[in-house]
Write a protein that holds these residues in place. Structure first.
Motif: not given
Length: 386
Positions: A197-225
């Motif tokens: 998580p980065s700001i209040p209201g955000s949460g952990l998004i791991d590889q399983d969610v990212i691969l399933e979601a298939d968004a156009d950009v893997i946002g800040h792949i090196n973490g935010g933060h």
């Protein structure tokens, strides 16, 4: 808009194109804000044009920050920053892409409010360019309960971006995949939050969610933060074919992990750069230049290649008419030279050693916006307006 502009006596012309990052030309002709010709000065018609003499320095496409969080105008309230976009211009950034206007106090999370905020932000930045910078904004953060008709309505209103999936209430893989698919159906490009998580209201998004979601950009792949484990970062690069976004406000060691994976896959065209600012980690007017220098000096990539990450790569992934030295594209440029007293022998060598270049001029749509930067170290040589 300046009708004609000639930039001549270019010592190094960076193209923004990974396949040919350096062009054999010493002059560029701009007409009505667009690149009209490139080549040798003797072959270009400069009659009646304003002339910029580069004095043998470097001309490159204006830099693109692929991940910012603007609010309205040149102000962001969470960090109480005023004038930060204009300050980025002095770092060579001429285009910004919003990953969501999340720093608005009281940001609406009901569906009507989400859409209203996105459309308002899109309209506001379409009508106002801080310092001349092109800010592509109006990126709604998806919330539970949104349906296909909402995305159709947003697209019809001119919204082309989706804010970071995961910053709002939608964090589950199946739900995220459905909303990304609806967005893509109506021509809206998506980015997904990666890591803790980065700001209040955000949460952990791991590889399983990212691969399933298939968004156009893997946002800040090196973490935010906070970054994912190395194995998950490598897995994302290997399994997913979407853009690999590396940001300043993330884990710098993990940035090198992602870059190394892209190199091994021979897929550097997927790498794009952002700052993920303004944020708690700060506001970095030189953030994109710092990432270019860091990835070149520590990631063992040629500096002319690293510049492509922040220009042509981002332009192609986001379908922008900037970022590449090509006839017909918008004439958005940055003129640079090695910083005074750098140990490097020239601009590329200085970047390879980890030094920031000195920005001496920015040009947007053929109009000179800034001269010597107030933020970078002073350039060894600066251009002259004739």
């Amino acid at each position: 808009m300046s009708a004609r502009l000639v930039i001549r006596n270019i010592g190094l012309l960076l193209s923004g194109d990974l396949h040919r990052p350096i062009l054999d030309a010493d002059s560029v002709l701009v007409e009505d804000g667009r690149i009209a010709a490139m080549g040798k000065a003797k072959d270009l018609d400069a009659e009646g044009a304003k002339v910029v003499d580069c004095q043998g320095t470097t001309l490159a496409p204006g830099l693109i920050d692929s991940h910012v969080h603007p609010v309205f105008g040149d102000w962001t309230p969470r960090q109480n920053q005023i004038g930060w976009i204009d300050s980025f211009l002095h770092g060579g950034v001429t285009t910004m892409i919003s990953a969501g206007e999340v720093h608005l106090p009281g940001r609406p999370k009901d569906i009507v409010g989400v859409k209203a905020l996105a459309i308002t932000a899109q309209r506001a930045f379409a009508n106002f360019r801080p310092g001349g910078v092109k800010v592509h904004a109006g990126a709604p953060v998806v919330e539970k309960g949104m349906v296909e008709e909402d995305f159709k309505e947003l697209a019809a209103a001119g919204v082309t971006l989706l804010g970071e999936v995961g910053l709002g209430g939608v964090k589950g893989a199946e739900e995220a995949r459905q909303m990304v698919a609806w967005a893509r159906k109506y021509g809206i490009r998506s980015t997904i939050h990666t890591g803790g998580p980065s700001i209040p209201g955000s949460g952990l998004i791991d590889q399983d969610v990212i691969l399933e979601a298939d968004a156009d950009v893997i946002g800040h792949i090196n973490g935010g933060h906070t970054a994912l484990p190395d194995k998950q970062i490598a897995c994302l690069c290997e399994t997913c074919q979407r853009a690999i976004e590396i940001v300043h406000n993330g884990n710098q060691r993990s940035a090198l992990v992602a870059l190394r994976a892209a190199k091994e896959l021979k897929q550097l065209e997927r790498v794009i750069l952002g700052t993920d600012s303004p944020a708690g980690s700060g506001v970095q007017p030189l953030g994109i230049l710092r990432m270019i220098a860091m990835l070149s000096s520590l990631g063992d990539v040629a500096p002319e290649t690293a510049f492509c990450f922040a220009t042509g790569n981002t332009a192609r992934i986001h379908d922008l008419d900037v970022g590449l030295m090509e006839i017909g594209r918008a004439a958005d440029f940055v003129i640079m030279d090695k910083a005074q007293h750098s140990a490097g022998t020239n601009l590329l060598d200085s970047v390879r050693l980890g030094d920031l270049p000195g920005v001496s001029m920015t040009i947007i749509d053929g109009i000179i916006r800034t001269e010597r930067s107030r933020n970078t170290p002073p350039a060894t040589t600066v251009p002259v307006i004739l």
